[in-house]
Design an enzyme around this catalytic site. Sequence first.
Site, PDB file in Angstrom:
ATOM      1  N   HIS A  56      -4.064  14.808 -27.405  1.00 49.65           N
ATOM      2  CA  HIS A  56      -4.443  13.556 -27.168  1.00 49.65           C
ATOM      3  C   HIS A  56      -5.299  12.857 -28.181  1.00 49.65           C
ATOM      4  CE1 HIS A  56      -3.851  14.027 -22.299  1.00 49.65           C
ATOM      5  NE2 HIS A  56      -2.728  13.318 -22.934  1.00 49.65           N
TER       6      HIS A  56
ATOM      7  N   HIS B 219      -3.655  19.743 -24.586  1.00 49.06           N
ATOM      8  CA  HIS B 219      -3.600  18.379 -24.574  1.00 49.06           C
ATOM      9  C   HIS B 219      -4.997  17.753 -24.918  1.00 49.06           C
ATOM     10  CE1 HIS B 219       0.178  18.851 -22.636  1.00 49.06           C
ATOM     11  NE2 HIS B 219       0.302  17.397 -22.466  1.00 49.06           N
TER      12      HIS B 219
ATOM     13  N   HIS C  73       4.465  12.144 -28.254  1.00 49.09           N
ATOM     14  CA  HIS C  73       3.520  13.141 -27.539  1.00 49.09           C
ATOM     15  C   HIS C  73       3.667  14.515 -27.690  1.00 49.09           C
ATOM     16  CE1 HIS C  73       1.071  14.416 -24.083  1.00 49.09           C
ATOM     17  NE2 HIS C  73       2.023  14.676 -23.591  1.00 49.09           N
TER      18      HIS C  73
ATOM     19  N   GLU D   8      -5.970  17.418  -9.067  1.00 47.45           N
ATOM     20  CA  GLU D   8      -6.266  17.787 -10.727  1.00 47.45           C
ATOM     21  C   GLU D   8      -7.596  18.112 -10.871  1.00 47.45           C
ATOM     22  OE1 GLU D   8      -5.872  14.531 -13.687  1.00 47.45           O
ATOM     23  OE2 GLU D   8      -4.457  16.159 -14.289  1.00 47.45           O
TER      24      GLU D   8
ATOM     25  N   LYS E 204       1.541  11.766 -10.013  1.00 53.57           N
ATOM     26  CA  LYS E 204       0.690  10.751 -10.527  1.00 53.57           C
ATOM     27  C   LYS E 204       1.355   9.557 -11.200  1.00 53.57           C
ATOM     28  CE  LYS E 204      -1.382  13.546 -13.828  1.00 53.57           C
ATOM     29  NZ  LYS E 204      -2.299  13.898 -14.939  1.00 53.57           N
TER      30      LYS E 204
ATOM     31  N   GLU F  86       6.301  20.634 -24.195  1.00 54.17           N
ATOM     32  CA  GLU F  86       5.924  20.880 -22.907  1.00 54.17           C
ATOM     33  C   GLU F  86       6.562  21.913 -22.100  1.00 54.17           C
ATOM     34  OE1 GLU F  86       3.415  19.048 -21.687  1.00 54.17           O
ATOM     35  OE2 GLU F  86       3.624  16.927 -22.536  1.00 54.17           O
TER      36      GLU F  86
ATOM     37  N   LYS G 261       5.321  23.514 -12.754  1.00 57.55           N
ATOM     38  CA  LYS G 261       4.574  22.564 -12.269  1.00 57.55           C
ATOM     39  C   LYS G 261       4.303  22.262 -10.826  1.00 57.55           C
ATOM     40  CE  LYS G 261       3.208  17.829 -13.011  1.00 57.55           C
ATOM     41  NZ  LYS G 261       3.286  16.804 -13.841  1.00 57.55           N
TER      42      LYS G 261
ATOM     43  N   ARG H 245       0.767  -1.066  -0.038  1.00 60.73           N
ATOM     44  CA  ARG H 245       0.066   0.024  -0.047  1.00 60.73           C
ATOM     45  C   ARG H 245       0.956   1.244   0.116  1.00 60.73           C
ATOM     46  NH1 ARG H 245      -2.730  -3.215   3.677  1.00 60.73           N
ATOM     47  NH2 ARG H 245      -4.512  -4.207   2.689  1.00 60.73           N
TER      48      ARG H 245
ATOM     49  N   ARG I 190      -4.502  22.789 -11.397  1.00 61.62           N
ATOM     50  CA  ARG I 190      -3.844  21.450 -12.085  1.00 61.62           C
ATOM     51  C   ARG I 190      -3.914  21.314 -13.473  1.00 61.62           C
ATOM     52  NH1 ARG I 190      -0.745  16.274  -9.620  1.00 61.62           N
ATOM     53  NH2 ARG I 190       0.146  15.774 -11.633  1.00 61.62           N
TER      54      ARG I 190
ATOM     55  N   ASN J  83      -2.748  20.982 -18.685  1.00 67.46           N
ATOM     56  CA  ASN J  83      -3.476  20.090 -19.779  1.00 67.46           C
ATOM     57  C   ASN J  83      -3.662  21.046 -20.885  1.00 67.46           C
ATOM     58  OD1 ASN J  83      -4.106  17.368 -19.925  1.00 67.46           O
ATOM     59  ND2 ASN J  83      -6.288  17.945 -20.019  1.00 67.46           N
TER      60      ASN J  83
HETATM   61  N1  LIG Z   1       2.532  11.081 -14.343  1.00 66.10           N
HETATM   62  C1  LIG Z   1       2.505  12.106 -15.068  1.00 66.10           C
HETATM   63  O1  LIG Z   1       2.159  13.023 -14.854  1.00 66.10           O
HETATM   64  C2  LIG Z   1       2.732  12.315 -16.800  1.00 66.10           C
HETATM   65  C3  LIG Z   1       2.897  13.426 -17.299  1.00 66.10           C
HETATM   66  C4  LIG Z   1       3.018  13.462 -18.699  1.00 66.10           C
HETATM   67  C5  LIG Z   1       3.469  12.072 -19.057  1.00 66.10           C
HETATM   68  N2  LIG Z   1       3.359  10.954 -18.531  1.00 66.10           N
HETATM   69  C6  LIG Z   1       3.752   9.668 -19.293  1.00 66.10           C
HETATM   70  O2  LIG Z   1       4.932   9.729 -19.582  1.00 66.10           O
HETATM   71  C7  LIG Z   1       5.173   8.567 -20.615  1.00 66.10           C
HETATM   72  C8  LIG Z   1       6.027   9.505 -21.769  1.00 66.10           C
HETATM   73  O3  LIG Z   1       7.288   9.893 -21.164  1.00 66.10           O
HETATM   74  P1  LIG Z   1       8.541  10.268 -22.152  1.00 66.10           P
HETATM   75  O4  LIG Z   1       7.878  11.115 -23.133  1.00 66.10           O
HETATM   76  O5  LIG Z   1       9.541  10.509 -21.123  1.00 66.10           O
HETATM   77  O6  LIG Z   1       8.806   8.672 -22.985  1.00 66.10           O
HETATM   78  P2  LIG Z   1       9.072   7.308 -22.625  1.00 66.10           P
HETATM   79  O7  LIG Z   1       9.415   7.126 -21.248  1.00 66.10           O
HETATM   80  O8  LIG Z   1       8.218   6.537 -23.570  1.00 66.10           O
HETATM   81  O9  LIG Z   1      10.865   7.339 -23.336  1.00 66.10           O
HETATM   82  C9  LIG Z   1      10.919   7.433 -24.661  1.00 66.10           C
HETATM   83  C10 LIG Z   1      12.132   6.455 -25.096  1.00 66.10           C
HETATM   84  O10 LIG Z   1      13.276   6.986 -24.813  1.00 66.10           O
HETATM   85  C11 LIG Z   1      14.053   6.260 -23.913  1.00 66.10           C
HETATM   86  N3  LIG Z   1      14.859   6.870 -23.306  1.00 66.10           N
HETATM   87  C12 LIG Z   1      14.544   7.455 -21.956  1.00 66.10           C
HETATM   88  N4  LIG Z   1      15.571   8.189 -21.577  1.00 66.10           N
HETATM   89  C13 LIG Z   1      16.755   8.083 -22.552  1.00 66.10           C
HETATM   90  C14 LIG Z   1      18.023   8.547 -22.533  1.00 66.10           C
HETATM   91  N5  LIG Z   1      18.444   9.527 -21.626  1.00 66.10           N
HETATM   92  N6  LIG Z   1      18.736   8.283 -23.534  1.00 66.10           N
HETATM   93  C15 LIG Z   1      18.344   7.332 -24.447  1.00 66.10           C
HETATM   94  N7  LIG Z   1      16.990   7.002 -24.453  1.00 66.10           N
HETATM   95  C16 LIG Z   1      16.256   7.227 -23.468  1.00 66.10           C
HETATM   96  C17 LIG Z   1      13.004   5.069 -23.117  1.00 66.10           C
HETATM   97  O11 LIG Z   1      13.489   4.068 -22.847  1.00 66.10           O
HETATM   98  C18 LIG Z   1      12.091   5.254 -24.182  1.00 66.10           C
HETATM   99  O12 LIG Z   1      12.303   4.234 -25.555  1.00 66.10           O
HETATM  100  C19 LIG Z   1       4.061   8.403 -21.096  1.00 66.10           C
HETATM  101  O13 LIG Z   1       3.650   6.911 -20.650  1.00 66.10           O
HETATM  102  C20 LIG Z   1       2.902   9.310 -20.434  1.00 66.10           C
HETATM  103  O14 LIG Z   1       1.487   8.773 -20.103  1.00 66.10           O
HETATM  104  C21 LIG Z   1       3.234  10.910 -17.201  1.00 66.10           C
HETATM  105 ZN   LIG Z   2       1.777  16.279 -21.962  1.00 68.42          ZN
END
Ligand SMILES: NC(=O)c1ccc[n+]([C@@H]2O[C@H](COP(=O)([O-])OP(=O)(O)OC[C@H]3O[C@@H](n4cnc5c(N)ncnc54)[C@H](O)[C@@H]3O)[C@@H](O)[C@H]2O)c1
Ligand SMILES: [Zn+2]
Length: 360
Positions: A253, A249, A265, A238, A144, A186, A228, A122, A242, A246
């Site tokens: 999306h 987005h 993205h 949110e 999140k 972003e 942020k 938990r 917050r 978005n």
């Molecule tokens: N929790 C939140 O508030 C929140 C907000 C925005 C996005 N997200 C989530 O984040 C994800 C997208 O994240 P992202 O854009 O970072 O992409 P990602 O995590 O999918 O990474 C993209 C690619 O780059 C690789 N990678 C990462 N760091 C690297 C580095 N330093 N060198 C080489 N390769 C590297 C990863 O392994 C992957 O193959 C989505 O799943 C989305 O839902 C979450």
């Molecule tokens: Zn985003």
Amino acid sequence: VSTSTRIVVPGPQPYEVVIGEGLLGGSELPQMLGDDAHRVLVVHPGALRSTGARIRDDLERAGYQAVTAQVPDGEQAKTATVAASLWGVLGRAGFTRTDAVLGIGGGATTDLAGFVAASWLRGVRVVQVPTTLAAMVDAAVGGKTGINTIEGKNLVGAFHPPAGVVCDLRTLRTLPREDFVAGLAEVVKCGLVADPQILALVEADPSGVTAWQAPSTRELVERSVRVKADVVGRDLHESGPREVLNYGHTLGHAVEQVEQYSWRHGAAVSVGLVFAAELARLAGRLPAPVAQRHRQVLAALGLPTTYRQDRWDELLAAMRRDKKSRGTLLRFVVLDDVGRPARLEGPDPELLRAAYSELA
Ligand SMILES: NC(=O)c1ccc[n+]([C@@H]2O[C@H](COP(=O)([O-])OP(=O)(O)OC[C@H]3O[C@@H](n4cnc5c(N)ncnc54)[C@H](O)[C@@H]3O)[C@@H](O)[C@H]2O)c1
Ligand SMILES: [Zn+2]
């Protein structure tokens, strides 16, 4: 050696986001993991295998019992199957409530690591080490966490703020430039909703800032994290402030869905930002030069600002399904000016269509 910057994310359990270079081998991670933790699970994708191994070795030297778990790169990691395999690792290694998880990677990895930490017993401590620009300024900050199901993205998750976040800009050196640029969408979003100085920094040298070594990268990350942190500190769950994060987005999306997630993205968000600006302009809220500024700054970074004109019905259907829309009313974050976000609910369908036409 330059000093690092520490930004506090306020809330019931405040935590720090530390930004700098060469932070992984020092005392930051042990301090965030704390003295109560004995075991640490280091979750990393294949792309960060050697960094993950180095962190494990450093943590072992610092007295922890550290294990690594390699997960698939990117979105492939955000599944119940992968989460269950990590619960298996935690169970076999006897992780207790005071032990910890460390996520190193992009937002997909930090979302997964955060969710596994939120659900194990938990909730155990998680420290995040984002290695994409998008994860540094967005995903790893705010608490999140989540995974996907067959039916959709982020349908299963939990709010579970980290014990700390370490943004080591040097980890960006291996990130493909397109991914870095996508993250800049972003950053620009943060500038538009809350910090005009971000826009000024990007506009001063748009092609320069597309490389991680650019002198302004650090300030852009710091300013975006402050935006942020400020918003999240006021609204963990949110419903209120917050929502401004978005911005861009709602349509973004929808573009991702229509393109079956073949777009980055950030690229989809870029189109969504232009759409939101045109929507606000056509609604008589946003001055035309500010809408134009959206296009200019995004285009100068090489981000898309137009979209094919034969997809409106699908986009609209996707926007209606968005889990952030309430009931059947479409909701948009719009701007009255740079730094002045507002909400637009249930806009006239003709207005929406007209804003879409502006993407031609
Ligand atoms: N929790 C939140 O508030 C929140 C907000 C925005 C996005 N997200 C989530 O984040 C994800 C997208 O994240 P992202 O854009 O970072 O992409 P990602 O995590 O999918 O990474 C993209 C690619 O780059 C690789 N990678 C990462 N760091 C690297 C580095 N330093 N060198 C080489 N390769 C590297 C990863 O392994 C992957 O193959 C989505 O799943 C989305 O839902 C979450
Ligand atoms: Zn985003």
